[in-house]
Design an enzyme around this catalytic site. Structure first.
Site, PDB file in Angstrom:
ATOM      1  CE1 TYR A   1      62.025  13.540  64.122  1.00  0.00           C
ATOM      2  CE2 TYR A   1      64.330  13.668  64.507  1.00  0.00           C
ATOM      3  CZ  TYR A   1      63.052  13.142  64.879  1.00  0.00           C
ATOM      4  OH  TYR A   1      62.837  12.181  65.847  1.00  0.00           O
TER       5      TYR A   1
ATOM      6  CB  THR B   1      73.310   9.193  72.032  1.00  0.00           C
ATOM      7  OG1 THR B   1      73.495   8.382  73.005  1.00  0.00           O
ATOM      8  CG2 THR B   1      74.079  10.401  72.637  1.00  0.00           C
ATOM      9  CG  ASN B   2      72.806   7.503  66.889  1.00  0.00           C
ATOM     10  OD1 ASN B   2      73.161   8.473  67.311  1.00  0.00           O
ATOM     11  ND2 ASN B   2      72.312   7.063  65.677  1.00  0.00           N
TER      12      ASN B   2
ATOM     13  CE  LYS C   1      71.743  -1.971  53.067  1.00  0.00           C
ATOM     14  NZ  LYS C   1      72.557  -0.784  52.632  1.00  0.00           N
TER      15      LYS C   1
END
Length: 324
Positions: free
Chosen positions: A146, A174-175, A197
């Site tokens: 990727y 960024t994230n 989660k």
């Protein structure tokens, strides 16, 4: 032959328009006054065209005849899926990116802004990383397929500029965290997967298991902040060289600290277990936003705690329609 100058309002085609960043740009354009009079913004999803296929890519460009393109579409997954399928991610993303950029060229698109990823940065490097360091060594081995496909967009942008004078550029966020993400526990981005989660562990009364040690550090940008910045890049940024869109280095936090914010936002009272048998991935990839700050010294980022709380709230309210 330079890019054609388009008279009149922009007609902007956004690939990957139904995803996390695409939905944020749509919100900025439709709800925050980001759309100027006479402009047309088209948000594509994978249902409109499979961009791996050059024929479908060409057909959708011919249908909408964009003057500008924001290219967000990509084949993506979580860390563990990338580790298993590097070839798949390499080939599909190279095809998508080449199809979009070459079709834009053939149809006289004025400007393309593509979205890269901080995972393209070299694994072994000095910090903070800036825009000049993208190609200074191999990316992290976990998702090299990727990463190399994304790096090639920067190479292609420079080549289209050199050969044809086109203004094709790229942003490197960024994230990203925010509503409308893929919250899949297996394949989602780190915080979105953890939000799902944590909700599941709370509902089932089970411990929350976090993959890895919690030690890796990341910079997180709220998706709506990123949407606002990408619209600015489309309108104002004239360089071919990419630009990092991120909070400052001082805002980098550990995954463990991010988990604590999620746990508080979702009011999870159970046990938290860090599974250190699972890979941590890259330990850090601290990026400098100095270039962005030279252009936008006063841009105000949403604090991460607030961004995570709003994302958790959106996920709980929209659980039945969220991508999980």
């Amino acid at each position: 032959m330079g890019s054609k100058i388009q008279a009149g309002p922009m007609r902007v085609l956004v690939t990957g328009g139904s995803g996390l960043v695409g939905k944020s740009i749509e919100h900025v354009v439709q709800q925050e006054g980001g759309k100027l009079e006479g402009e047309e913004w088209i948000f594509l999803s994978s249902k409109d065209a499979d961009l791996v296929d050059v024929g479908q890519t060409r057909a959708v460009f011919e249908k909408y005849r964009p003057t500008h393109v924001i290219h967000l579409a990509a084949k993506v997954g979580g860390l563990y899926l990338h580790m298993k399928q590097n070839l798949h991610f390499l080939r599909d993303n190279i095809k998508i990116n080449d199809n979009v950029l070459q079709t834009a060229h053939e149809m006289g698109v004025t400007k393309v802004v593509s979205c890269l990823s901080s995972c393209i940065f070299p694994d072994k490097t000095t910090y903070p990383i800036d825009e000049t360091m993208i190609h200074n060594g191999p990316p992290h081995d976990s998702n090299f397929g990727y990463s190399y496909a994304k790096r090639m967009i920067d190479v292609q942008n420079r080549a289209y500029c050199q050969q044809y004078g086109h203004c094709y550029t790229a942003v490197i966020p960024t994230n990203v965290v925010g509503p409308n993400d893929n919250f899949s526990i297996e394949n989602g981005h780190v915080l979105s997967a953890l939000i799902n989660k944590t909700r599941k562990a709370k509902k089932e009364g089970t411990p929350l298991t976090v993959c890895g040690s919690g030690a890796p550090r990341r910079q997180f940008i709220y998706s709506l902040d990123l949407g606002r910045l990408i619209v600015w890049v489309l309108r104002e940024y004239k360089e071919i060289e990419p630009i990092i869109l991120s909070v400052g280095e001082e805002e980098e936090i550990s995954i463990k600290d991010a988990v604590d914010i999620i746990v508080e936002a979702l009011d999870f009272k159970g046990i938290i277990h860090f599974d250190t048998t699972m890979s941590d991935g890259q330990m850090k990839k601290t990026a400098s936003n100095a270039k962005m700050r030279r252009y936008l010294p006063d841009f105000s980022f949403t604090p991460l705690k607030e961004a995570i709380k709003m994302t958790c709230s959106w996920f709980e309210i929209n659980y039945d329609i969220a991508r999980i």
